[in-house]
Design an enzyme around this catalytic site. Structure first.
Site, mmCIF file in Angstrom:
data_model
loop_
_atom_site.group_PDB
_atom_site.id
_atom_site.type_symbol
_atom_site.label_atom_id
_atom_site.label_comp_id
_atom_site.label_asym_id
_atom_site.label_seq_id
_atom_site.Cartn_x
_atom_site.Cartn_y
_atom_site.Cartn_z
ATOM 1 C CG HIS A 80 -2.042 -1.035 0.971
ATOM 2 N ND1 HIS A 80 -2.954 -1.055 2.112
ATOM 3 C CD2 HIS A 80 -2.165 -1.909 0.233
ATOM 4 C CE1 HIS A 80 -3.985 -1.948 1.660
ATOM 5 N NE2 HIS A 80 -3.448 -2.505 0.357
ATOM 6 C CD GLU A 82 -2.103 4.047 3.268
ATOM 7 O OE1 GLU A 82 -3.424 4.163 3.600
ATOM 8 O OE2 GLU A 82 -1.890 3.197 2.540
ATOM 9 C CB CYS A 105 -6.153 -1.080 5.249
ATOM 10 S SG CYS A 105 -4.469 -1.461 5.111
#
Length: 161
Positions: A80, A82, A105
């Site tokens: 992801h 992030e 998430c």
């Protein structure tokens, strides 16, 4: 004497714009997410977007969202935005802010907390109310990490090449 412009963008719009521009690097056909991490001095210290790990061919791994076997979907493989932004940073993230288009998430939330980031600024809360979203918000609140939806007057920023 001329006066300064009044239609310039603020810091939040600037850094979210960097996150959104970074998302355009993603090769994911269904979801493109970018992240921009900023320290307490408003200096960018990490940028990332969602994609496969370094050295893993985006030609040989699946991009699909559904398959009979989970390993035939993108989910076991995609890193992801992030996580990539955190891994791409070169200094301490204590007290930093992360700008992301999509609320993080639960897995990215754990990384955000562990890295010392103190604020999450997001545009969309698309998965609001889902079990993983509830877990993310619970952990952020417990850890004292603030999170806020970016409210902006602008709906677009134009970039010409």
């Amino acid at each position: 004497m001329e006066t300064k412009r009044t239609d310039y963008i603020g810091w939040d719009e600037y850094f979210m714009g960097i996150a959104l521009l970074s998302a355009h690097r993603s090769k994911d056909p269904s979801t493109q997410v970018g992240a921009c991490i900023v320290n307490q001095d408003n200096r960018i210290v990490g940028i990332g977007y969602n994609g496969f790990p370094r050295g893993c061919s985006d030609e040989d791994l699946p991009w699909g969202r559904e398959a009979e076997d989970t390993n035939d979907t993108k989910y076991p493989y995609v890193v992801h935005a992030e996580a990539n932004a955190i891994l791409n940073s070169v200094q301490s993230l204590k007290g930093a802010r992360i700008y992301v288009a999509l609320f993080p998430c639960n897995e990215c939330t754990k990384l955000i907390i562990q890295s010392g980031i103190s604020e999450v600024v997001y545009l969309s809360d698309k998965y609001n109310g889902t079990p993983t979203d509830i877990a993310s918000k619970k952990m952020l609140d417990m850890a004292g990490v603030t999170h806020r939806k970016l409210e902006t007057k602008s709906t677009h920023i134009r970039i010409d090449f």
